[in-house]
Structures are given as structure tokens and as C-alpha cells.
Design a protein around this motif. Structure first.
Motif, PDB file in Angstrom:
ATOM      1  N   LYS A  79      56.792  23.411 -20.937  1.00 21.67           N
ATOM      2  CA  LYS A  79      57.228  22.486 -19.893  1.00 21.67           C
ATOM      3  C   LYS A  79      56.190  21.388 -19.668  1.00 21.67           C
ATOM      4  O   LYS A  79      56.551  20.228 -19.430  1.00 21.67           O
ATOM      5  CB  LYS A  79      57.508  23.247 -18.606  1.00 21.67           C
ATOM      6  N   LEU A  94      56.620  18.887 -22.413  1.00 29.76           N
ATOM      7  CA  LEU A  94      57.801  18.057 -22.179  1.00 29.76           C
ATOM      8  C   LEU A  94      57.512  16.987 -21.126  1.00 29.76           C
ATOM      9  O   LEU A  94      57.918  15.832 -21.280  1.00 29.76           O
ATOM     10  CB  LEU A  94      58.972  18.933 -21.734  1.00 29.76           C
ATOM     11  N   LEU A 124      62.037  13.521 -16.516  1.00 25.78           N
ATOM     12  CA  LEU A 124      62.345  14.898 -16.911  1.00 25.78           C
ATOM     13  C   LEU A 124      62.830  15.688 -15.702  1.00 25.78           C
ATOM     14  O   LEU A 124      62.170  15.722 -14.656  1.00 25.78           O
ATOM     15  CB  LEU A 124      61.118  15.571 -17.507  1.00 25.78           C
ATOM     16  N   PRO A 167      61.588  16.746 -28.618  1.00 26.17           N
ATOM     17  CA  PRO A 167      61.348  15.501 -27.869  1.00 26.17           C
ATOM     18  C   PRO A 167      61.174  14.273 -28.755  1.00 26.17           C
ATOM     19  O   PRO A 167      61.562  13.165 -28.365  1.00 26.17           O
ATOM     20  CB  PRO A 167      60.063  15.813 -27.084  1.00 26.17           C
TER      21      PRO A 167
END
Length: 220
Positions: free
Chosen positions: A35, A38, A49, A197
């Protein structure tokens, strides 16, 4: 059970419990690191996000998992809101073994709403048997398109107003995603696989021509 055997069983249970705890801690830390990566990508590239978006896209995706949409990246591209997200659904194929299927979902906002409609490529068997219309199917009247693709819509009478010849040609020449649905102003495309990504821009770029085609033929 004699004492040595009972002691061995107790030790084995302790080892097993400790192993489960280690795996759980490792999984939590790995997910946190993921996470964080990201979020770093989103910050560097100008995307927003959302880890758990409040959307109903899962109802329109394979498996219909309403809670299956995970991390979602959103941005404005060419003046159009676009989101790219992860989606997963788990099934039990034989009642005991579970399989998790992953998809990449791309959603673009249209300028005007359209009737709920779904477009999917036909399977090989359907094409060979020339099954143009099945339950709920609507034909465009273009034999090449109707042989290759299936359309479901709750308003077939208006289909010819916006599902025009340039849009049909774009499908037949593979200029737009082959699998998509629209509900209101939300155009949704999906494909199997995990979300990388570094490929978010490519997923977004792939859906924009289809969104432009649909907007172009909605009228003034």
C-alpha cells in the motif's frame, strides 16, 4: 495417550500456532509495504489513490463481487475523469478448493448517460454455430459485428441512435476494448490480470477512444 506422546502433540500445536502467527505478521507487513508503494506511485504521478472506494462496479464484473474492488487510482485525463482499479473474486470450484480471479478495471465518465448496456466478445462455439441472438441479446444489423460480439441492453429500441457505424468499425478493427459496459455516465472496461501501477496509464489510454466514440454520437 502416554505422557511422551501428549507432550509431543502439545509441542507440535505450539509450533503450529507460532507458525500461523509468523505468517499473519508477515502478510500484514507485506500488505502495508504494498500500500505504501501504491501511494508513493500515486503521489509521484499525480493520481489519487483510494484503497476501498465506495462504488458498485463489482456488480457488473465477473463473479458479481460487490466488495471486490480494491485500490483505485483516479485522475483527469483529456478533461475526462478516469479510474483504474483492482478487482478480485473467489470461488469454490469443487466445493473444497478455492480460486481467486483478478481483473483490472478501468472506468471513464461520459458526458451524458446511456441505457444500461453490456458488450462482450462471443465465444468460439457461439461464432461457429452462428448464434447471433441469445436470451437478452440485441443485434446491430451488422453481420460481422453480430457474429463477433454480443450486446445486452435494456433499451434495444434506441441502440441504433448511439451504437453507430464508426463505433462498430472501431470494435472490428480492435481500436477499442472488446469487453465493456455502460450504466448512466459510467463506462466500465475490464480484463483478467493483476494491476501493475506502471501500466495504469496504458489502461486509461485504452478506454479513452471508446469514451470519445460514445460521447461523439450522443448528440448535442
Amino acid at each position: 495417550m502416554n505422557e511422551p506422546l501428549a507432550g509431543a502433540a502439545a509441542a507440535l500445536c505450539i509450533v503450529f500456532a507460532a507458525l500461523i502467527a509468523v505468517i499473519a505478521v508477515y502478510s500484514v507487513r507485506r500488505e502495508r509495504r504494498r500500500k505504501a508503494r501504491l501511494q508513493q506511485w500515486a503521489d509521484r504521478n499525480g493520481w489519487t489513490l483510494t484503497l476501498r472506494p465506495d462504488v458498485d462496479w463489482g456488480r457488473r464484473l465477473p463473479g458479481g463481487n460487490r466488495h471486490g474492488v480494491g485500490p483505485t487510482f483516479s485522475a483527469i485525463l483529456d478533461g475526462r475523469p478516469v479510474s483504474v482499479a483492482e478487482y478480485s473474486v473467489t470461488d469454490a470450484s469443487d466445493g473444497t478448493t478455492t480460486n481467486t480471479h483478478h481483473h483490472v478495471v478501468t472506468v471513464a465518465r461520459l458526458s451524458r448517460p446511456l441505457p444500461p448496456t453490456q458488450v462482450e466478445p462471443r465465444g468460439r462455439t457461439s461464432r461457429l454455430k452462428n448464434r447471433i441472438l441469445g436470451p437478452g441479446d440485441t443485434a446491430t444489423g451488422n453481420p460481422d459485428f453480430d457474429r463477433e460480439f454480443r450486446i445486452h441492453t435494456n433499451d434495444p429500441a434506441t441502440l441504433h441512435h448511439w451504437f453507430t457505424a464508426p463505433l462498430i468499425t472501431a470494435h472490428l478493427t480492435r481500436q477499442v476494448p472488446p469487453s465493456w459496459s455502460v450504466q448512466g455516465t459510467e463506462l466500465l472496461c475490464h480484463q483478467p490480470g493483476r494491476l501493475n501501477p506502471n501500466q495504469i496509464r496504458d489502461h486509461a489510454a485504452a478506454v479513452l477512444p471508446l469514451a470519445d466514440q460514445l460521447d461523439r454520437h450522443l448528440g448535442p
